[in-house]
Structures are given as C-alpha cells and as structure tokens.
Design a protein around this motif. Structure first.
Motif, PDB file in Angstrom:
ATOM      1  N   SER A 127      31.816  39.723  35.702  1.00  0.00           N
ATOM      2  CA  SER A 127      30.717  39.677  36.670  1.00  0.00           C
ATOM      3  C   SER A 127      31.168  39.969  38.100  1.00  0.00           C
TER       4      SER A 127
ATOM      5  N   ALA B  46      35.449  35.543  32.853  1.00  0.00           N
ATOM      6  CA  ALA B  46      34.170  35.428  33.572  1.00  0.00           C
ATOM      7  C   ALA B  46      34.213  36.219  34.874  1.00  0.00           C
ATOM      8  N   VAL B  47      35.340  36.172  35.571  1.00  0.00           N
ATOM      9  CA  VAL B  47      35.481  36.927  36.829  1.00  0.00           C
ATOM     10  C   VAL B  47      35.373  38.417  36.564  1.00  0.00           C
TER      11      VAL B  47
ATOM     12  N   LEU C  99      29.319  33.269  40.410  1.00  0.00           N
ATOM     13  CA  LEU C  99      30.736  33.294  40.058  1.00  0.00           C
ATOM     14  C   LEU C  99      31.518  32.299  40.918  1.00  0.00           C
TER      15      LEU C  99
END
Length: 104
Positions: A51, A47-48, A16
């Motif tokens: 994950s 995305a943060v 990440l």
C-alpha cells in the motif's frame, strides 16, 4: 527472537501510518522504531509494500552478514541499494534521465 527494526517512510497513506504505530513507536514523523519478531517484521513490510502508493519506505533490521544489517526499500527513491559482493551499497540515481542521443 525479537530484534530492533527501523522503518523510515515518506508520503505514505494515513492507514499505513496507523498500522505501523500499532507495532512500533514513531519518535518523529515517518520514522518507526520497534523490537519485532521476524514474522511480525515480514508481515508489516508486506503491508507497507502493498500500500505504498506514491510514497517510499526503507526497512533496516539486524542480519547475520558482514554489515550486521539488511536493508529493503519500497516505492520510488532516488537512492537505490545494490549488492556489491555481499555488501549493500547505495547508488544515487540522477533526478532526470539524460538521453545520450540528444547530446551534441
């Protein structure tokens, strides 16, 4: 129109961190700053949040409101943003939850 965006992270996975540094500068560990379009900002934040695992993150970006910015959080944090009549305030949560039935 691209605007300044700030993401602050704690204990996030290495992959990440790599994804964030493709689009943003990391002036100090866990702090990412960049000028992003709304679309890129939305995709990065997705995305943060997808994950984050045991970590935590905060996203700040300009917005057309009284404060001039919006704040978003992901993961477990001691501080929680709350909406108070259109203003974002920060509530400090206790580290341990007290059970009122156990107090004398």
């Amino acid at each position: 129109m691209a605007t300044m965006t700030v993401i602050a992270t704690t204990a996030i996975p290495d992959h990440l961190r790599g994804a964030l540094t493709r689009w943003m500068a990391e002036p100090m560990p866990g702090l990412y700053v960049g000028t992003l379009s709304a679309r890129v900002r939305t995709e990065l934040w997705a995305a943060v949040t997808a994950s984050i695992q045991d970590g935590a993150a905060v996203l700040l970006h300009p917005d057309a409101n009284e404060q001039g910015f919006s704040l978003h959080t992901a993961g477990e944090r001691r501080r929680t943003p709350i909406d108070f009549d259109g203003l974002t305030l920060i509530a400090l949560n206790p580290t341990e939850h007290d059970d009122p039935s156990t107090n004398s």
